[in-house]
Design a protein around this motif. Sequence first.
Motif, PDB file in Angstrom:
ATOM      1  N   LEU A 108       0.823  -1.200   0.000  1.00 40.17           N
ATOM      2  CA  LEU A 108       0.000   0.000   0.000  1.00 40.17           C
ATOM      3  C   LEU A 108       0.864   1.260   0.000  1.00 40.17           C
ATOM      4  O   LEU A 108       0.492   2.272  -0.604  1.00 40.17           O
ATOM      5  CB  LEU A 108      -0.954   0.004   1.193  1.00 40.17           C
ATOM      6  CG  LEU A 108      -2.063  -1.045   1.169  1.00 40.17           C
ATOM      7  CD1 LEU A 108      -3.021  -0.841   2.334  1.00 40.17           C
ATOM      8  CD2 LEU A 108      -2.827  -1.025  -0.156  1.00 40.17           C
ATOM      9  N   ALA A 109       2.003   1.221   0.680  1.00 35.97           N
ATOM     10  CA  ALA A 109       2.932   2.349   0.613  1.00 35.97           C
ATOM     11  C   ALA A 109       3.415   2.533  -0.821  1.00 35.97           C
ATOM     12  O   ALA A 109       3.561   3.668  -1.298  1.00 35.97           O
ATOM     13  CB  ALA A 109       4.109   2.129   1.558  1.00 35.97           C
ATOM     14  N   PHE A 110       3.635   1.416  -1.522  1.00 35.54           N
ATOM     15  CA  PHE A 110       4.046   1.491  -2.925  1.00 35.54           C
ATOM     16  C   PHE A 110       2.949   2.154  -3.763  1.00 35.54           C
ATOM     17  O   PHE A 110       3.228   3.005  -4.622  1.00 35.54           O
ATOM     18  CB  PHE A 110       4.337   0.091  -3.467  1.00 35.54           C
ATOM     19  CG  PHE A 110       4.760   0.075  -4.902  1.00 35.54           C
ATOM     20  CD1 PHE A 110       6.090   0.261  -5.252  1.00 35.54           C
ATOM     21  CD2 PHE A 110       3.826  -0.106  -5.916  1.00 35.54           C
ATOM     22  CE1 PHE A 110       6.486   0.276  -6.591  1.00 35.54           C
ATOM     23  CE2 PHE A 110       4.203  -0.106  -7.254  1.00 35.54           C
ATOM     24  CZ  PHE A 110       5.548   0.080  -7.582  1.00 35.54           C
ATOM     25  N   VAL A 111       1.697   1.781  -3.510  1.00 35.75           N
ATOM     26  CA  VAL A 111       0.581   2.365  -4.261  1.00 35.75           C
ATOM     27  C   VAL A 111       0.448   3.855  -3.958  1.00 35.75           C
ATOM     28  O   VAL A 111       0.189   4.655  -4.868  1.00 35.75           O
ATOM     29  CB  VAL A 111      -0.733   1.617  -3.942  1.00 35.75           C
ATOM     30  CG1 VAL A 111      -1.939   2.366  -4.507  1.00 35.75           C
ATOM     31  CG2 VAL A 111      -0.684   0.203  -4.498  1.00 35.75           C
ATOM     32  N   VAL A 112       0.619   4.243  -2.696  1.00 33.67           N
ATOM     33  CA  VAL A 112       0.557   5.660  -2.334  1.00 33.67           C
ATOM     34  C   VAL A 112       1.590   6.451  -3.127  1.00 33.67           C
ATOM     35  O   VAL A 112       1.296   7.519  -3.684  1.00 33.67           O
ATOM     36  CB  VAL A 112       0.776   5.848  -0.812  1.00 33.67           C
ATOM     37  CG1 VAL A 112       1.072   7.310  -0.471  1.00 33.67           C
ATOM     38  CG2 VAL A 112      -0.449   5.372  -0.041  1.00 33.67           C
ATOM     39  N   GLU A 113       2.811   5.935  -3.198  1.00 33.02           N
ATOM     40  CA  GLU A 113       3.874   6.629  -3.934  1.00 33.02           C
ATOM     41  C   GLU A 113       3.566   6.617  -5.435  1.00 33.02           C
ATOM     42  O   GLU A 113       3.842   7.610  -6.134  1.00 33.02           O
ATOM     43  CB  GLU A 113       5.217   5.957  -3.645  1.00 33.02           C
ATOM     44  CG  GLU A 113       6.426   6.795  -4.019  1.00 33.02           C
ATOM     45  CD  GLU A 113       6.556   8.072  -3.217  1.00 33.02           C
ATOM     46  OE1 GLU A 113       7.294   8.968  -3.677  1.00 33.02           O
ATOM     47  OE2 GLU A 113       5.913   8.194  -2.149  1.00 33.02           O
ATOM     48  N   TYR A 114       2.996   5.525  -5.926  1.00 28.36           N
ATOM     49  CA  TYR A 114       2.623   5.454  -7.340  1.00 28.36           C
ATOM     50  C   TYR A 114       1.567   6.510  -7.676  1.00 28.36           C
ATOM     51  O   TYR A 114       1.653   7.186  -8.719  1.00 28.36           O
ATOM     52  CB  TYR A 114       2.092   4.051  -7.664  1.00 28.36           C
ATOM     53  CG  TYR A 114       1.711   3.865  -9.112  1.00 28.36           C
ATOM     54  CD1 TYR A 114       2.672   3.527 -10.059  1.00 28.36           C
ATOM     55  CD2 TYR A 114       0.392   4.026  -9.521  1.00 28.36           C
ATOM     56  CE1 TYR A 114       2.331   3.360 -11.392  1.00 28.36           C
ATOM     57  CE2 TYR A 114       0.033   3.860 -10.856  1.00 28.36           C
ATOM     58  CZ  TYR A 114       1.006   3.534 -11.782  1.00 28.36           C
ATOM     59  OH  TYR A 114       0.660   3.364 -13.109  1.00 28.36           O
TER      60      TYR A 114
END
Length: 309
Positions: A208-214
């Motif tokens: 989810l942190a990856f998605v936030v940054e994406y």
Amino acid sequence: MSSGRKSLSNSDALPAWGGRLDALVENKLTLSHDVAELHLYETFQRAQLVELTFDSPVLTSMLTGKKVMHIDALKPFDYLPGESLVLPANKPMKIDFPEATLQSPTRCLALTISDEFIQQTVNHLNEEYPRCEPSEVWEVNTNNYHLQNNFEISSLIDKIIRLYRENNVLKPFFIHNSLEELIVRLMQTQARRVLVDQARKYMSSHRLAFVVEYIRNNLTKALAIEELSNQACLSKSHFFRLFKNELGISPIQFILQERIRLAKQILSNPAKSITDACYESGFNSLTHFSSAFRTVERISPRQYKQQLS
């Protein structure tokens, strides 16, 4: 609870919570429930290094005025309305009241909640709504956790104060449910701070942190749930549920908030116009941008830019 020096009451001071005024420093009203106590404090004169300790985990929240908090070896910090502190049991603190007067008292609340009730709520959440990553579990961070109240937490605090003071045969039931919701909202807020404020740090280990940054790197694109769920290697339904569980809002709401955040940064540049802010933050029409901005910020983009100048 222990406290520092106290002063005699003054007939000119009017306690907001009712009852008799005992002291200008740490005038207190306590309301009880089987798993939690609500303490309402008023201070009517300036004071320094007033000591306070609670024997259960506590959420404190500022209502009016200003305090300066001294906790452990932390640098003293201002504590203002709209902010809360979550502290463990038996955590000593010292408090300055630099602005309290008879006309403008400092008011705050302290909600002490039993360890057992907190753990029951945490366990239930972990059983029914596990976190996105198998290595992570829901937990309440009570390590001097200082937060800005969001709308949900502010509303719950107001509701809990009202429930404790009303005369209703179902009051214990309503308070119980509101306390459970408050604990869950606090956990979501704490998880959100890690995933949102430190997304870049955790993007390699938390999907989810990856998605936030994406999302942040692609705000000008049309971002579909299917695309985001693919980035998280999850089904659409599973991704949507986990995102909302952990961040407290849907992916669409988060994208909107991030676009408004970017738009505010653009509007702070005197050389940029409202039209620039609209299209550079990912909106495709001025009407939609103005409506969304007003929904999130409660003012129009034009009013926001005027305030800055």
